[in-house]
Design an enzyme around this catalytic site. Structure first.
Site, mmCIF file in Angstrom:
data_model
loop_
_atom_site.group_PDB
_atom_site.id
_atom_site.type_symbol
_atom_site.label_atom_id
_atom_site.label_comp_id
_atom_site.label_asym_id
_atom_site.label_seq_id
_atom_site.Cartn_x
_atom_site.Cartn_y
_atom_site.Cartn_z
ATOM 1 N N LYS A 1 2.240 2.971 -11.321
ATOM 2 C CA LYS A 1 1.065 2.326 -11.146
ATOM 3 C C LYS A 1 0.841 1.360 -12.220
ATOM 4 O O LYS A 1 0.170 0.251 -11.839
ATOM 5 C CB LYS A 1 0.072 3.283 -10.796
ATOM 6 C CG LYS A 1 0.006 3.787 -9.459
ATOM 7 C CD LYS A 1 0.113 2.918 -8.238
ATOM 8 C CE LYS A 1 0.005 3.751 -6.944
ATOM 9 N NZ LYS A 1 0.381 3.080 -5.722
ATOM 10 N N THR B 1 -7.110 11.650 1.873
ATOM 11 C CA THR B 1 -5.850 11.337 2.890
ATOM 12 C C THR B 1 -4.636 12.366 2.641
ATOM 13 O O THR B 1 -4.996 13.340 1.619
ATOM 14 C CB THR B 1 -5.207 10.050 2.411
ATOM 15 O OG1 THR B 1 -4.991 10.321 1.134
ATOM 16 C CG2 THR B 1 -6.269 8.899 2.449
ATOM 17 N N TYR C 1 4.025 8.750 -11.399
ATOM 18 C CA TYR C 1 2.805 8.111 -10.770
ATOM 19 C C TYR C 1 2.049 7.385 -11.548
ATOM 20 O O TYR C 1 1.843 6.125 -11.106
ATOM 21 C CB TYR C 1 2.057 9.147 -9.894
ATOM 22 C CG TYR C 1 1.069 8.548 -9.252
ATOM 23 C CD1 TYR C 1 1.355 7.999 -7.950
ATOM 24 C CD2 TYR C 1 -0.293 8.670 -9.477
ATOM 25 C CE1 TYR C 1 0.541 7.181 -7.036
ATOM 26 C CE2 TYR C 1 -1.416 8.057 -8.498
ATOM 27 C CZ TYR C 1 -0.827 7.380 -7.368
ATOM 28 O OH TYR C 1 -1.777 7.021 -6.552
ATOM 29 N N ASN D 1 0.829 -1.265 0.074
ATOM 30 C CA ASN D 1 -0.037 -0.045 -0.052
ATOM 31 C C ASN D 1 0.846 1.131 0.120
ATOM 32 O O ASN D 1 0.198 2.374 -0.465
ATOM 33 C CB ASN D 1 -0.941 -0.079 1.226
ATOM 34 C CG ASN D 1 -1.511 1.524 1.512
ATOM 35 O OD1 ASN D 1 -2.317 1.861 1.170
ATOM 36 N ND2 ASN D 1 -0.835 2.158 2.661
HETATM 37 N N1 LIG Z 1 -5.323 9.042 -1.839
HETATM 38 C C1 LIG Z 1 -5.976 8.827 -2.836
HETATM 39 O O1 LIG Z 1 -6.988 9.516 -3.398
HETATM 40 C C2 LIG Z 1 -5.202 7.715 -3.654
HETATM 41 C C3 LIG Z 1 -6.016 7.626 -4.894
HETATM 42 C C4 LIG Z 1 -5.558 6.311 -5.614
HETATM 43 C C5 LIG Z 1 -4.553 5.557 -5.085
HETATM 44 N N2 LIG Z 1 -3.805 5.595 -4.011
HETATM 45 C C6 LIG Z 1 -2.999 4.861 -3.421
HETATM 46 O O2 LIG Z 1 -3.368 4.316 -2.439
HETATM 47 C C7 LIG Z 1 -2.203 4.282 -1.382
HETATM 48 C C8 LIG Z 1 -2.190 4.946 -0.152
HETATM 49 O O3 LIG Z 1 -2.300 6.167 -0.383
HETATM 50 P P1 LIG Z 1 -2.724 7.245 0.987
HETATM 51 O O4 LIG Z 1 -3.801 8.272 0.283
HETATM 52 O O5 LIG Z 1 -3.210 6.585 1.913
HETATM 53 O O6 LIG Z 1 -1.305 7.876 1.080
HETATM 54 P P2 LIG Z 1 -0.870 8.825 2.367
HETATM 55 O O7 LIG Z 1 -2.120 9.342 3.182
HETATM 56 O O8 LIG Z 1 0.145 9.708 1.732
HETATM 57 O O9 LIG Z 1 0.053 7.543 3.262
HETATM 58 C C9 LIG Z 1 1.267 7.049 2.388
HETATM 59 C C10 LIG Z 1 1.644 5.887 3.244
HETATM 60 O O10 LIG Z 1 2.965 5.404 2.682
HETATM 61 C C11 LIG Z 1 4.001 5.409 3.582
HETATM 62 N N3 LIG Z 1 5.266 5.801 2.859
HETATM 63 C C12 LIG Z 1 5.602 6.807 2.268
HETATM 64 N N4 LIG Z 1 6.773 6.780 1.763
HETATM 65 C C13 LIG Z 1 7.428 5.573 2.405
HETATM 66 C C14 LIG Z 1 8.884 5.315 2.419
HETATM 67 N N5 LIG Z 1 9.987 5.858 1.836
HETATM 68 N N6 LIG Z 1 8.969 4.326 3.324
HETATM 69 C C15 LIG Z 1 8.197 3.746 3.695
HETATM 70 N N7 LIG Z 1 6.683 3.944 3.690
HETATM 71 C C16 LIG Z 1 6.574 4.916 3.019
HETATM 72 C C17 LIG Z 1 3.824 6.468 4.516
HETATM 73 O O11 LIG Z 1 4.644 6.135 5.799
HETATM 74 P P3 LIG Z 1 5.716 6.979 6.286
HETATM 75 O O12 LIG Z 1 5.521 8.437 5.883
HETATM 76 O O13 LIG Z 1 5.508 6.920 7.888
HETATM 77 O O14 LIG Z 1 6.880 6.392 5.884
HETATM 78 C C18 LIG Z 1 2.297 6.205 4.591
HETATM 79 O O15 LIG Z 1 1.880 5.580 5.833
HETATM 80 C C19 LIG Z 1 -0.738 4.535 -2.279
HETATM 81 O O16 LIG Z 1 -0.421 3.431 -2.846
HETATM 82 C C20 LIG Z 1 -1.510 5.354 -3.310
HETATM 83 O O17 LIG Z 1 -0.805 5.532 -4.354
HETATM 84 C C21 LIG Z 1 -4.268 6.796 -3.321
#
Ligand SMILES: NC(=O)c1ccc[n+]([C@@H]2O[C@H](COP(=O)([O-])OP(=O)(O)OC[C@H]3O[C@@H](n4cnc5c(N)ncnc54)[C@H](OP(=O)(O)O)[C@@H]3O)[C@@H](O)[C@H]2O)c1
Length: 252
Positions: free
Chosen positions: A158, A189, A154, A87
Site C-alpha cells: 500500500k 468486509t 500489505y 480496489n
Molecule cells: N476492509 C478493510 O477494513 C480495509 C481497510 C483498509 C483498506 N482496505 C482496502 O480496500 C479494498 C477492498 O477491500 P475489501 O475489504 O472490500 O476486501 P474483500 O471484501 O476481501 O474483497 C476483495 C475483492 O478483491 C477481489 N480480488 C482479490 N483477489 C483477487 C484476484 N486475485 N483477482 C481479482 N480480484 C481479486 C475479490 O474478488 P474475487 O475473490 O472474486 O476475485 C473481491 O471482490 C482493498 O484494496 C483493501 O486493501 C480495506
C-alpha cells in the site's frame, strides 16, 4: 458515454462502488475472479451497460489478457470519460517475516501493486492517445503509513501504491486527469473476517480488531463508497496525488 472500470467487484467495497457508479448511470466494467450477478440486475434496471471480465489479477497471463479486454470495452469512439478504481486487494500473507510463504508473497504484490500499476499504465496510454479524461482512484490503507506487526507485505504494497499515485500525479501535471489514493478505514468486509481469524502469533494486534468489530466500529462498505463518490463528484476540489482518508472526509 462515461465508463467506470472497477476491480474487486464480487464483494466488499468494490461491490458498493460498482453499484453507486451504476446508480449514477455510468457504464460499468467490473473485474474480479467471481462475477457478482446483482450488478447485472441493477444495470438492467438502470439501463446502463455492464460487462464483467473474469480475471485472476495474481496471474500475469490472465492480467495481460484482461487488460486488453478492459481497454477495448472502455475506450472507444463514444467514450468521453473513464473512471478507473483499483480496489481489488488481498491481506494475506499475515505472518511475521521469516514465516512468509513465497507463492503467497508473489500473489500479494501481483494483486496489490503490479495489477493496478499495469492497469493504469495501459489505460493512461489509451486515454492520452484519444484525449479522454480520466479519474484514477487507488484504494490504499492506513497501514501504508505505519509498520503493522504481521502485515509487512500489505503495508509495503500500500505504501508503494501511495508513492506510485503521487509520482503519477507529478508526471501528469497539466493533463486532464484526476489522480488520488483513497484510504477507506476499517470496514465490515470479508477482509476484516480474515484479519480476525489470524492467530496472535501471526498477527499481534488481532484482539484490537476483534474488539473493534464487537464495539460496532467498522463502517459499512456502502457508507464508505458514498464518501468516495461525494469526493470524486467534485473533481475541481481534488488535489492530485493526495491520499484522501475517510476519517478526514466525514463530519462526526
Ligand atoms: N476492509 C478493510 O477494513 C480495509 C481497510 C483498509 C483498506 N482496505 C482496502 O480496500 C479494498 C477492498 O477491500 P475489501 O475489504 O472490500 O476486501 P474483500 O471484501 O476481501 O474483497 C476483495 C475483492 O478483491 C477481489 N480480488 C482479490 N483477489 C483477487 C484476484 N486475485 N483477482 C481479482 N480480484 C481479486 C475479490 O474478488 P474475487 O475473490 O472474486 O476475485 C473481491 O471482490 C482493498 O484494496 C483493501 O486493501 C480495506
Amino acid at each position: 458515454m462515461q465508463y467506470a472500470i472497477v476491480t474487486g467487484t464480487s464483494r466488499g467495497l468494490g461491490e458498493s462502488i460498482a453499484k453507486q457508479f451504476i446508480e449514477k448511470n455510468v457504464h460499468l466494467i467490473s473485474v474480479s475472479r467471481n462475477e457478482n450477478k446483482s450488478l447485472q440486475k441493477l444495470a438492467d434496471e438502470r439501463k446502463v451497460s455492464y460487462t464483467h471480465i473474469s480475471c485472476d489479477l495474481s496471474d500475469p497471463g490472465q492480467l495481460e489478457e484482461g487488460l486488453e479486454k478492459i481497454v477495448n470495452e472502455a475506450f472507444h469512439e463514444d467514450t468521453h470519460y473513464v473512471y478507473l478504481v483499483n480496489n481489488a486487494g488481498v491481506i494475506e500473507p499475515i505472518n511475521p517475516v521469516g514465516e512468509l510463504e513465497p507463492a503467497s508473497v508473489q500473489k500479494h504484490f501481483q494483486v496489490n501493486v503490479t495489477a493496478p500499476v499495469l492497469l493504469i499504465n495501459r489505460c493512461l496510454a489509451e486515454a492520452n492517445k484519444k484525449e479522454i479524461g480520466t479519474s484514477i482512484i487507488n484504494i490504499t490503507s492506513g497501514a501504508a503509513e505505519r509498520p503493522v506487526h504481521g502485515w509487512s507485505t500489505y503495508s509495503s504494497a500500500k505504501a508503494a501504491i501511495n508513492r506510485f499515485t503521487s509520482t503519477l500525479a507529478l508526471e501528469q501535471e497539466g493533463n486532464k486527469h484526476v489522480i488520488l489514493a483513497f484510504s477507506p478505514g476499517v470496514m465490515d468486509t470479508d477482509m476484516q473476517g480474515e484479519i480476525r481469524a489470524s492467530s496472535k502469533e501471526e498477527f499481534k494486534d488481532v484482539d484490537k480488531f476483534k474488539q473493534m468489530k464487537e464495539e460496532g466500529q467498522l463502517r459499512s462498505p456502502h457508507e464508505v463508497a458514498s464518501i468516495l463518490m461525494d469526493l470524486i463528484n467534485e473533481p475541481k476540489e481534488i488535489e492530485n496525488g493526495k491520499v484522501y482518508k475517510v476519517y478526514d472526509l466525514v463530519n462526526e
